[in-house]
Design an enzyme around this catalytic site. Structure first.
Site, PDB file in Angstrom:
ATOM      1  N   GLU A   1      -1.620  -2.087   6.871  1.00 43.67           N
ATOM      2  CA  GLU A   1      -0.784  -3.360   7.088  1.00 43.67           C
ATOM      3  C   GLU A   1       0.854  -2.891   7.180  1.00 43.67           C
ATOM      4  O   GLU A   1       1.273  -2.221   6.317  1.00 43.67           O
ATOM      5  CB  GLU A   1      -0.664  -4.429   6.161  1.00 43.67           C
ATOM      6  CG  GLU A   1      -2.214  -5.020   6.016  1.00 43.67           C
ATOM      7  CD  GLU A   1      -2.581  -5.659   4.790  1.00 43.67           C
ATOM      8  OE1 GLU A   1      -1.597  -5.779   3.932  1.00 43.67           O
ATOM      9  OE2 GLU A   1      -3.812  -5.711   4.556  1.00 43.67           O
TER      10      GLU A   1
ATOM     11  N   GLU B   1      -7.902  -6.508   4.627  1.00 43.92           N
ATOM     12  CA  GLU B   1      -8.198  -5.253   3.709  1.00 43.92           C
ATOM     13  C   GLU B   1      -9.971  -5.105   4.000  1.00 43.92           C
ATOM     14  O   GLU B   1     -10.062  -3.794   4.090  1.00 43.92           O
ATOM     15  CB  GLU B   1      -8.069  -5.510   2.097  1.00 43.92           C
ATOM     16  CG  GLU B   1      -6.657  -5.305   1.501  1.00 43.92           C
ATOM     17  CD  GLU B   1      -5.700  -6.476   2.171  1.00 43.92           C
ATOM     18  OE1 GLU B   1      -6.359  -7.621   2.509  1.00 43.92           O
ATOM     19  OE2 GLU B   1      -4.478  -6.644   1.997  1.00 43.92           O
TER      20      GLU B   1
ATOM     21  N   PHE C   1      -1.095  -1.891  -1.979  1.00 44.99           N
ATOM     22  CA  PHE C   1      -1.206  -1.975  -3.484  1.00 44.99           C
ATOM     23  C   PHE C   1      -2.617  -1.878  -3.955  1.00 44.99           C
ATOM     24  O   PHE C   1      -3.503  -2.548  -3.242  1.00 44.99           O
ATOM     25  CB  PHE C   1      -0.572  -3.024  -3.965  1.00 44.99           C
ATOM     26  CG  PHE C   1       0.869  -3.194  -3.841  1.00 44.99           C
ATOM     27  CD1 PHE C   1       1.751  -3.636  -2.732  1.00 44.99           C
ATOM     28  CD2 PHE C   1       1.692  -2.955  -5.100  1.00 44.99           C
ATOM     29  CE1 PHE C   1       3.048  -3.541  -2.641  1.00 44.99           C
ATOM     30  CE2 PHE C   1       3.203  -3.120  -4.954  1.00 44.99           C
ATOM     31  CZ  PHE C   1       3.710  -3.355  -3.824  1.00 44.99           C
TER      32      PHE C   1
ATOM     33  N   ASP D   1      -4.316  -3.028  -6.250  1.00 43.81           N
ATOM     34  CA  ASP D   1      -4.824  -4.071  -6.806  1.00 43.81           C
ATOM     35  C   ASP D   1      -5.880  -4.728  -5.652  1.00 43.81           C
ATOM     36  O   ASP D   1      -6.596  -5.437  -5.691  1.00 43.81           O
ATOM     37  CB  ASP D   1      -3.911  -4.964  -7.035  1.00 43.81           C
ATOM     38  CG  ASP D   1      -2.777  -4.334  -7.962  1.00 43.81           C
ATOM     39  OD1 ASP D   1      -2.740  -4.528  -9.335  1.00 43.81           O
ATOM     40  OD2 ASP D   1      -1.871  -3.615  -7.563  1.00 43.81           O
ATOM     41  N   PHE D   2      -5.015  -4.359  -4.327  1.00 44.63           N
ATOM     42  CA  PHE D   2      -5.719  -5.161  -3.168  1.00 44.63           C
ATOM     43  C   PHE D   2      -7.164  -4.452  -2.880  1.00 44.63           C
ATOM     44  O   PHE D   2      -7.832  -4.800  -1.915  1.00 44.63           O
ATOM     45  CB  PHE D   2      -5.135  -5.096  -1.798  1.00 44.63           C
ATOM     46  CG  PHE D   2      -3.585  -5.666  -2.342  1.00 44.63           C
ATOM     47  CD1 PHE D   2      -3.351  -6.381  -3.055  1.00 44.63           C
ATOM     48  CD2 PHE D   2      -2.600  -5.266  -1.268  1.00 44.63           C
ATOM     49  CE1 PHE D   2      -1.929  -6.768  -3.282  1.00 44.63           C
ATOM     50  CE2 PHE D   2      -1.161  -5.405  -1.352  1.00 44.63           C
ATOM     51  CZ  PHE D   2      -1.040  -6.307  -2.400  1.00 44.63           C
TER      52      PHE D   2
ATOM     53  N   HIS E   1       0.028  -6.549  -9.029  1.00 42.84           N
ATOM     54  CA  HIS E   1       0.545  -5.521  -8.102  1.00 42.84           C
ATOM     55  C   HIS E   1       0.994  -4.194  -8.977  1.00 42.84           C
ATOM     56  O   HIS E   1       1.907  -3.711  -8.686  1.00 42.84           O
ATOM     57  CB  HIS E   1       1.821  -6.117  -7.407  1.00 42.84           C
ATOM     58  CG  HIS E   1       1.569  -7.033  -6.357  1.00 42.84           C
ATOM     59  ND1 HIS E   1       1.352  -8.263  -6.569  1.00 42.84           N
ATOM     60  CD2 HIS E   1       1.727  -6.749  -5.092  1.00 42.84           C
ATOM     61  CE1 HIS E   1       1.401  -8.557  -5.285  1.00 42.84           C
ATOM     62  NE2 HIS E   1       1.702  -7.958  -4.520  1.00 42.84           N
TER      63      HIS E   1
END
Ligand SMILES: Cc1ncc(C[n+]2csc(CCOP(=O)(O)OP(=O)(O)O)c2C)c(N)n1
Ligand SMILES: [Mg+2]
Lengths: 324, 337
Positions: free
Chosen positions: B29, B71, B94, B96-97, B140
């Site tokens: 992204e 993702e 990140f 977290d994603f 994040h």
């Protein structure tokens, strides 16, 4: 025009509060007292307010990383929000969440959300609770143009149609997801959010998101449909964000003058004022009065946030289950 | 040797491989600065963390791909492209994603080589930024490398130094197995000596960054820097000297370098940014308890983050994370035992 004077003045106050809240943060952030990443909503106020003026505290919304406007429009306490953004104990989440995670369940605000696409499945789930409770409550997922490329959003839309749920998927098309335009990322511009939603089997429509009245009307119909068992709706509202993706964004992906042009020609507050004064619904003086009150509120919110204590360090392990 | 930032070292490794091997592509992204913006400017920010300067101009649309916020499909695409002969590097901005694409890592990429009876290879790298310290809050900031380290079939790099990130990235891209590569977002600006040229570093080889005799400090990622500072301070004050060991990859893990050091010092402190349960710190503790029990003169100490989500307020975040004070306390507790 179905809105009373009181409703119009309230809508104006809400939009103005969001604008001043965000513009003030834009000034405060470089001073270094606000931790983390902050995404501002200026330019999009008519969407949050146009949507939420159709809702009650018992209706729910989900939000995004750009959530301040949604929170204010849904009735969150402005001072509690400001304190949260400053990471203080007096914040709505006790300083645990910050800008990206402001929530107030008592107002039906199920949380700003740091995960793009995180909100729509949650709103869809809330609408299952509402359907089963049978009191006509609705859930609204406020999401960005970027989120419409996220799989869980598609899955939520399909399930909403499958169960004919009282949920509304609002896509705020503000021209960018970070640096990427929907003309590229949303099917290379060969489709749009409305056509995609229709593909899932729900009514969908699109309006100018800088026009409070257009947003209000379109949402009113969708809310009506949801409250009366007519199932989900998707709405796309177009606008432009006035600041960078986050505070600190160099914005080289944007043409010079794009924002200035938007501020000049499609500003929701200016347009609202012109509409209501032309139609003699409200007077400039009463809106000027609102402006002054809003500025005072924001001044107080910042001053009180800065004066407030940080949470005690022991809060780190408060509100989490630990068994060892 | 040239002094470079961690960020520049990543860029160098990516460019060496992109220049050398047509099969290497990069997707993610806003990697190319987004597309379709009104200025038409690409490469405008060199990616969110500034690791891809002018990559779009240099490598073009087919090898340097801006993706939508998708993702699961990004990582699935990497796994599929790898099966079909490319060597993709994908960025999940990140860590977290990874929640959205864990299936593609865990059930797809990790499994192919084994599940298909050794008939396939999945040469892909998932790059991602992890870690707390920037008040980026609960979604994040997480250090989730133990979750990925847990998965058989995936290799995991968690470097701390510019030279290591370059060398390990070269190896990651050349490896035929899927690699998840974690960069701490507070390390991009850190400087260090970076050797020129093709300096691939093998996976499963740790590095000793400080040498001492009283205790062994094993640290992961950014915690290497925290630990070095404490160990330097203790050495300067006289009295306590420690080995500081950076495993550099958590899968495979260099057991030998840790065991050899513990054999010498008799004491082990592990500093790990992730929460304590099922962590790399816990894993290393178990390994040393099983294989080095007779070396130990004191109980193993773990310095980890709290067992909680990452809080937003800066003071809470500091209280959440390992700190110099907590590391020093653990070292003293071990030495004084
Ligand atoms: C799952 C996930 N992927 C990526 C990001 C990083 N990110 C944060 S905001 C954003 C762009 C979102 O664009 P849009 O949905 O249009 O919302 P806007 O920022 O315009 O309000 C991205 C990619 C994220 N937070 N979560
Ligand atoms: Mg957007």
């Amino acid at each position: 025009m179905q809105l009373s004077r009181e409703q119009l003045l309230k809508a104006y106050r809400q939009m103005k509060t969001i604008r001043e809240f965000e513009d003030r943060l834009h000034e405060e952030i470089p001073k270094g007292l606000i931790p983390g990443f902050t995404h501002l909503y200026s330019g999009q106020e008519a969407i949050a307010v146009g949507v939420c003026e159709n809702l009650n505290d018992s209706d729910a919304i989900t939000s995004t990383h750009r959530g301040h406007g949604h929170c204010i429009a849904k009735g969150c306490d402005v001072k509690g929000m400001m304190a949260e953004i400053y990471g203080r104990a007096t914040g709505l989440c006790g300083g645990k969440g910050g800008s990206m995670h402001i929530a107030d369940l008592s107002k039906g605000m199920l949380g700003a959300n740091g995960i793009v696409g995180g909100g729509p499945p949650l709103a869809m789930g809330a609408s299952i609770a509402f359907r089963n409770r049978g009191k006509g409550e609705v859930a609204v997922a406020l999401a960005g143009d970027g989120s419409c490329n996220s799989g869980p959003v598609f899955e939520a839309m399909n399930m909403a149609v499958m169960m004919s749920l009282p949920v509304i998927f609002v896509f705020e098309n503000n021209g960018y997801s970070e640096q990427t335009a929907p003309a590229y990322a949303v099917g290379a511009g060969k489709t749009d959010m409305v056509r995609r939603a229709e593909g899932f089997g729900m009514p969908a429509s699109k309006a100018d998101g800088t026009d409070f009245f257009a947003v209000y009307e379109m949402t009113r119909e969708a809310v009506e449909r949801a409250r009366t068992g007519g199932g989900p709706t998707a709405l796309e509202f177009t606008c432009l964000r006035y600041f960078g993706h986050f505070e600190g964004d160099a914005q080289k992906y944007r043409a010079k003058g794009e924002v200035e042009m938007a501020r000049e020609t499609m500003d929701c507050l200016k347009n609202f004022r012109k509409r209501v004064t032309d139609a003699k619904l409200l007077e400039n003086a009463e809106m000027d009065q609102v402006d002054a009150e809003v500025l005072k509120l924001i001044d107080e919110a910042v001053a009180e946030a800065i004066a407030a204590p940080f949470p005690p360090d022991s809060d780190v392990t408060k509100n989490v289950y630990i068994n060892y | 040797m040239a002094i470079k930032t961690y960020r520049e070292a990543i860029t160098e490794a990516l460019m060496i491989e992109m220049d050398r091997d047509e099969r290497v592509i990069i997707m993610g992204e806003d990697v190319a600065g987004g597309a379709g913006g009104s200025s038409g400017v690409r490469d405008n920010q060199s990616g969110i963390f500034g690791t891809y300067p002018q990559f779009h101009a240099r490598y073009g649309e087919n090898r340097f791909i801006d993706t939508p916020i998708s993702e699961a499909a990004i990582v699935g695409a990497a796994a599929g492209a790898a099966l079909a002969g490319l060597r993709p590097v994908v960025e999940i901005m990140f860590a977290d994603f990874i929640g959205y694409c864990l299936d593609q890592i865990m059930n797809q990429a990790a499994k192919f080589r084994y599940m298909f009876g050794g008939t396939s290879r999945t040469p892909m790298v998932l790059r991602t930024a992890y870690g707390a310290g920037l008040s980026a809050a609960a979604q994040h900031s997480q250090a989730i490398y133990p979750i990925i380290t847990h998965i058989p079939g995936i290799k995991v790099a968690v470097p701390s130094k510019p030279a290591d990130v370059k060398g390990l990235m070269l190896t990651a891209i050349r490896d035929d197995d899927p690699v998840v590569f974690f960069d701490h977002k507070a390390l991009f600006g850190v400087q260090g000596e970076v050797p020129e040229g093709d300096t691939a570093i093998p996976f499963g080889k740790g590095m000793r960054y400080r040498e001492g005799k009283d205790a062994t400090v094993v640290a992961i990622g950014r915690m290497v820097h925290f630990s070095e500072a404490v160990v330097d301070k203790l050495a300067k004050e006289g009295g306590i000297t420690c080995d500081v060991i950076d495993p550099r990859t958590t899968s495979p893990l260099d057991e030998d370098i840790i065991l050899a050091s513990v054999q010498k010092t008799g004491r082990l402190i592990i500093v790990d940014e992730s929460p304590p349960r099922c962590s790399v710190a816990g894993d290393i503790s178990a390994m040393v308890a099983m294989k080095g029990f007779e070396f130990l003169d004191a109980p193993i100490q773990m310095v980890t983050s709290a067992h909680s989500p990452v809080p937003f307020a800066p003071n809470l975040e500091r209280a959440y994370l390992p700190s110099g004070a907590k590391i020093e306390e653990a070292i003293r507790k071990s030495v004084d035992f």
